[in-house]
Structures are given as structure tokens and as C-alpha cells.
Design an enzyme around this catalytic site. Structure first.
Site, PDB file in Angstrom:
ATOM      1  N   ARG A 183     -73.610  48.800 -46.688  1.00 47.88           N
ATOM      2  CA  ARG A 183     -73.208  48.516 -48.083  1.00 47.88           C
ATOM      3  C   ARG A 183     -71.751  48.057 -48.157  1.00 47.88           C
ATOM      4  NH1 ARG A 183     -74.187  52.808 -52.702  1.00 47.88           N
ATOM      5  NH2 ARG A 183     -73.038  54.190 -51.312  1.00 47.88           N
ATOM      6  N   LYS A 220     -80.409  53.008 -56.543  1.00 46.52           N
ATOM      7  CA  LYS A 220     -80.305  53.302 -57.981  1.00 46.52           C
ATOM      8  C   LYS A 220     -79.317  52.352 -58.672  1.00 46.52           C
ATOM      9  CE  LYS A 220     -78.900  57.503 -57.174  1.00 46.52           C
ATOM     10  NZ  LYS A 220     -78.844  57.409 -55.699  1.00 46.52           N
TER      11      LYS A 220
HETATM   12  P1  AP5 Z   1     -72.756  57.688 -56.565  1.00 50.57           P
HETATM   13  O1  AP5 Z   1     -71.943  56.470 -56.564  1.00 50.57           O
HETATM   14  O2  AP5 Z   1     -73.655  57.948 -57.713  1.00 50.57           O
HETATM   15  O3  AP5 Z   1     -73.528  57.749 -55.172  1.00 50.57           O
HETATM   16  P2  AP5 Z   1     -75.050  58.145 -54.789  1.00 50.57           P
HETATM   17  O4  AP5 Z   1     -75.870  58.803 -55.823  1.00 50.57           O
HETATM   18  O5  AP5 Z   1     -74.902  58.868 -53.518  1.00 50.57           O
HETATM   19  O6  AP5 Z   1     -75.753  56.844 -54.721  1.00 50.57           O
HETATM   20  P3  AP5 Z   1     -75.293  55.618 -53.960  1.00 50.57           P
HETATM   21  O7  AP5 Z   1     -74.346  54.845 -54.844  1.00 50.57           O
HETATM   22  O8  AP5 Z   1     -74.791  55.970 -52.600  1.00 50.57           O
HETATM   23  O9  AP5 Z   1     -76.656  54.851 -53.723  1.00 50.57           O
HETATM   24  P4  AP5 Z   1     -77.588  54.041 -54.712  1.00 50.57           P
HETATM   25  O10 AP5 Z   1     -78.902  54.744 -54.804  1.00 50.57           O
HETATM   26  O11 AP5 Z   1     -76.913  53.711 -56.000  1.00 50.57           O
HETATM   27  O12 AP5 Z   1     -77.804  52.737 -53.840  1.00 50.57           O
HETATM   28  P5  AP5 Z   1     -77.224  51.251 -54.022  1.00 50.57           P
HETATM   29  O13 AP5 Z   1     -77.930  50.567 -55.140  1.00 50.57           O
HETATM   30  O14 AP5 Z   1     -75.733  51.235 -54.004  1.00 50.57           O
HETATM   31  O15 AP5 Z   1     -71.811  58.985 -56.433  1.00 50.57           O
HETATM   32  C1  AP5 Z   1     -70.752  59.020 -55.529  1.00 50.57           C
HETATM   33  C2  AP5 Z   1     -70.034  60.354 -55.625  1.00 50.57           C
HETATM   34  O16 AP5 Z   1     -69.509  60.542 -56.958  1.00 50.57           O
HETATM   35  C3  AP5 Z   1     -70.899  61.599 -55.389  1.00 50.57           C
HETATM   36  O17 AP5 Z   1     -71.044  61.903 -54.015  1.00 50.57           O
HETATM   37  C4  AP5 Z   1     -70.099  62.668 -56.149  1.00 50.57           C
HETATM   38  O18 AP5 Z   1     -68.964  63.088 -55.421  1.00 50.57           O
HETATM   39  C5  AP5 Z   1     -69.616  61.902 -57.373  1.00 50.57           C
HETATM   40  N1  AP5 Z   1     -70.574  61.988 -58.495  1.00 50.57           N
HETATM   41  C6  AP5 Z   1     -71.214  60.945 -59.085  1.00 50.57           C
HETATM   42  N2  AP5 Z   1     -72.019  61.397 -60.051  1.00 50.57           N
HETATM   43  C7  AP5 Z   1     -71.903  62.740 -60.072  1.00 50.57           C
HETATM   44  C8  AP5 Z   1     -72.513  63.768 -60.847  1.00 50.57           C
HETATM   45  N3  AP5 Z   1     -73.424  63.492 -61.799  1.00 50.57           N
HETATM   46  N4  AP5 Z   1     -72.177  65.059 -60.588  1.00 50.57           N
HETATM   47  C9  AP5 Z   1     -71.261  65.357 -59.649  1.00 50.57           C
HETATM   48  N5  AP5 Z   1     -70.660  64.438 -58.873  1.00 50.57           N
HETATM   49  C10 AP5 Z   1     -70.972  63.132 -59.078  1.00 50.57           C
HETATM   50  O19 AP5 Z   1     -77.774  50.604 -52.650  1.00 50.57           O
HETATM   51  C11 AP5 Z   1     -77.270  51.027 -51.402  1.00 50.57           C
HETATM   52  C12 AP5 Z   1     -77.231  49.815 -50.441  1.00 50.57           C
HETATM   53  O20 AP5 Z   1     -78.567  49.364 -50.224  1.00 50.57           O
HETATM   54  C13 AP5 Z   1     -76.477  48.594 -50.994  1.00 50.57           C
HETATM   55  O21 AP5 Z   1     -75.837  47.958 -49.906  1.00 50.57           O
HETATM   56  C14 AP5 Z   1     -77.569  47.687 -51.578  1.00 50.57           C
HETATM   57  O22 AP5 Z   1     -77.198  46.315 -51.516  1.00 50.57           O
HETATM   58  C15 AP5 Z   1     -78.722  47.998 -50.618  1.00 50.57           C
HETATM   59  N6  AP5 Z   1     -80.025  47.915 -51.263  1.00 50.57           N
HETATM   60  C16 AP5 Z   1     -80.372  48.340 -52.513  1.00 50.57           C
HETATM   61  N7  AP5 Z   1     -81.681  48.120 -52.741  1.00 50.57           N
HETATM   62  C17 AP5 Z   1     -82.182  47.563 -51.586  1.00 50.57           C
HETATM   63  C18 AP5 Z   1     -83.485  47.141 -51.192  1.00 50.57           C
HETATM   64  N8  AP5 Z   1     -84.532  47.233 -52.021  1.00 50.57           N
HETATM   65  N9  AP5 Z   1     -83.634  46.654 -49.942  1.00 50.57           N
HETATM   66  C19 AP5 Z   1     -82.588  46.557 -49.072  1.00 50.57           C
HETATM   67  N10 AP5 Z   1     -81.319  46.933 -49.404  1.00 50.57           N
HETATM   68  C20 AP5 Z   1     -81.129  47.446 -50.649  1.00 50.57           C
END
Ligand code: AP5
Length: 222
Positions: A125, A13
Site C-alpha cells: 500500500r 474498507k
Molecule cells: P485505519 O486507517 O482505519 O486502518 P485499518 O482499519 O487497519 O484499515 P486499513 O486502512 O489498514 O485497511 P483498509 O481495509 O481500509 O484497506 P485499504 O482500502 O487501504 O486505522 C489506523 C489506525 O488508526 C488504527 O490502527 C488505530 O490506531 C487508529 N484508529 C482508527 N479508527 C479507530 C477507532 N475507531 N478506534 C480506535 N482507534 C482507531 O486497502 C489496503 C491496500 O489494498 C491498498 O494498497 C489498496 O490499494 C489495496 N486494495 C484494496 N482493495 C483491493 C482489492 N480488491 N484487490 C487488490 N488490492 C486491493
């Protein structure tokens, strides 16, 4: 265009949010990034959020809603919300805030990815603590080893990317996902994006979904 991005941890995302915001010239609010900035800078909000984040739990709804509603005040008309809403309470609060401004959502992009692929992505990541851009030791390496391409800050691994915390974050996501997705499906806003594939492939799918949406709303206006 006003978008929310939904999907499990690691679905990409954040990665796609940056690319779509650049492509469509949209403001971007990523709640996880805002919390991480506040934790890093030891603000009151950071102190409130830290323990929840490190445990892979959601920060309480009232704290998140207050923060996002405040941020909406300063947004341009087009925006992407990444990581918000995460619960039905947050979705309802967002809907009310947008209704007040007479600017409803255009779509909820739901990035779908198998858990095991997402876990693998999260294990690799690395994040820039300055600009919050993400890299991956396997799939998206920086040009210079472990330094951000944009500001040369040394990359770090997020504390909540340790495997047992990641597993818990999936459980937390699953617990709220069904009713959240139903909320947006009932409003006809969900657009599913297959998040398995390269970053370029996924962004192309998201762009196709959004172009299709723009086309439909144009033809409804005719
Ligand atoms: P947040 O930072 O929002 O974490 P998340 O939703 O768990 O999502 P991620 O950031 O882990 O993953 P992503 O889908 O964004 O993937 P990314 O692009 O980084 O939230 C963290 C914490 O904050 C929560 O646990 C909570 O405590 C709090 N919080 C936040 N919002 C909240 C809310 N609304 N309510 C309550 N609490 C909240 O990609 C991941 C990895 O994969 C990277 O290394 C990237 O380079 C790689 N990658 C991406 N796309 C590809 C692809 N197509 N192929 C290969 N690798 C890829």
C-alpha cells in the site's frame, strides 16, 4: 443510506468507502484518515493518537467517540463511517448518538478477507498524504510513478504498514471483532461482502448487498 464498514486491516474498507460514497453520494468519515491528518499537522488530537497508531493499538474509546460524535453534527443524512466503530463501547455510543438524531444505521458491511491476502495488500500500500487515497505497488498503481492521480502529491508508506505492526493490528482487530459483529448481527444489520477479488468485483458485491437492502426496505414499506 447510513453505513458502517467493518473488517480486518487491509480488507479494502478505505478503497471501497471512497467508491461507495461517490456512487451513492454519501458523506464519508474515515477515523484513521482523520487521525493521520492530525498527526501530520501535529494537532493536540494528533499528539494524543500518534503513539497508539504507530504501535498498531486502538486510540482510546473516549477520544474516538468524541471525535466522531462531533463529526456527525456536520454530516448530511447519508453517510459512511470507515474504521468506526472498532469496539463495543464505540458501537453503543454511535447507536445512542444516532438514536438521538432519529436516524438509525441502514447496514454494517463486513468485508471478509483471509489474513495473508490482507498482509500482502498492506505491504504494497502507498497512500496520498493530501487526499488519503490509497494505491498499491502491485494491484493499483498510480498513472505516474509514485504520484497521486488526483493531486500529484508524492505517495508515502504508512508507518503502521510495517509487517510486525500489521500482525499486531490483526490481533487487535480479532480481539474486538466477535462482540462487535454480534452487536450488529443481533440488530439484523450485518451484510457480508467477500473482499477477495479485484476492486471492481468487490464494489459490485457491496452494491448488490446494498441494492438488496434497499429493495427489502421498499417492500416492507409497501
Ligand atoms: P485505519 O486507517 O482505519 O486502518 P485499518 O482499519 O487497519 O484499515 P486499513 O486502512 O489498514 O485497511 P483498509 O481495509 O481500509 O484497506 P485499504 O482500502 O487501504 O486505522 C489506523 C489506525 O488508526 C488504527 O490502527 C488505530 O490506531 C487508529 N484508529 C482508527 N479508527 C479507530 C477507532 N475507531 N478506534 C480506535 N482507534 C482507531 O486497502 C489496503 C491496500 O489494498 C491498498 O494498497 C489498496 O490499494 C489495496 N486494495 C484494496 N482493495 C483491493 C482489492 N480488491 N484487490 C487488490 N488490492 C486491493
Amino acid at each position: 443510506m447510513r453505513l458502517v464498514l467493518l473488517g480486518p486491516p487491509g480488507a479494502g474498507k478505505g478503497t471501497q468507502a471512497h467508491r461507495l460514497a461517490e456512487r451513492y453520494d454519501l458523506s464519508l468519515i474515515a477515523t484513521g484518515d482523520i487521525f493521520r491528518w492530525n498527526v501530520q499537522n501535529d494537532t493536540e488530537l494528533g499528539r494524543e493518537a500518534r503513539a497508539f497508531m504507530e504501535a498498531g493499538e486502538l486510540v482510546p474509546d473516549d477520544v474516538v467517540v468524541r471525535m466522531v460524535v462531533e463529526a456527525l453534527e456536520n454530516l448530511r443524512d447519508g453517510f459512511i463511517l470507515d474504521g468506526f466503530p472498532r469496539t463495543l463501547v464505540q458501537a453503543e455510543a454511535l447507536e445512542a448518538a444516532l438514536q438521538e438524531r432519529d436516524c438509525p444505521l441502514s447496514a454494517a458491511l463486513l468485508f471478509q478477507l483471509h489474513d495473508e491476502v490482507a498482509v500482502k495488500r498492506l505491504a504494497g500500500r502507498r497512500t496520498c498524504p493530501t487526499c488519503q487515497r490509497t494505491y498499491n505497488i502491485e494491484f493499483h498503481t498510480p498513472r505516474v510513478d509514485m504520484l497521486c492521480d488526483f493531486d500529484a502529491t508524492p505517495l508515502v508508506q504508512r508507518k503502521d504498514d510495517e509487517e510486525h505492526t500489521v500482525r499486531h493490528r490483526f490481533e487487535v482487530y480479532q480481539a474486538a471483532a466477535e462482540e462487535l459483529h454480534r452487536f450488529y448481527a443481533e440488530r439484523g444489520l450485518v451484510r457480508i461482502v467477500d473482499a477477495d477479488g479485484s476492486e471492481d468485483e468487490v464494489v459490485e458485491r457491496a452494491v448488490n448487498a446494498l441494492d438488496d437492502l434497499a429493495e427489502r426496505s421498499k417492500s416492507r414499506g409497501r
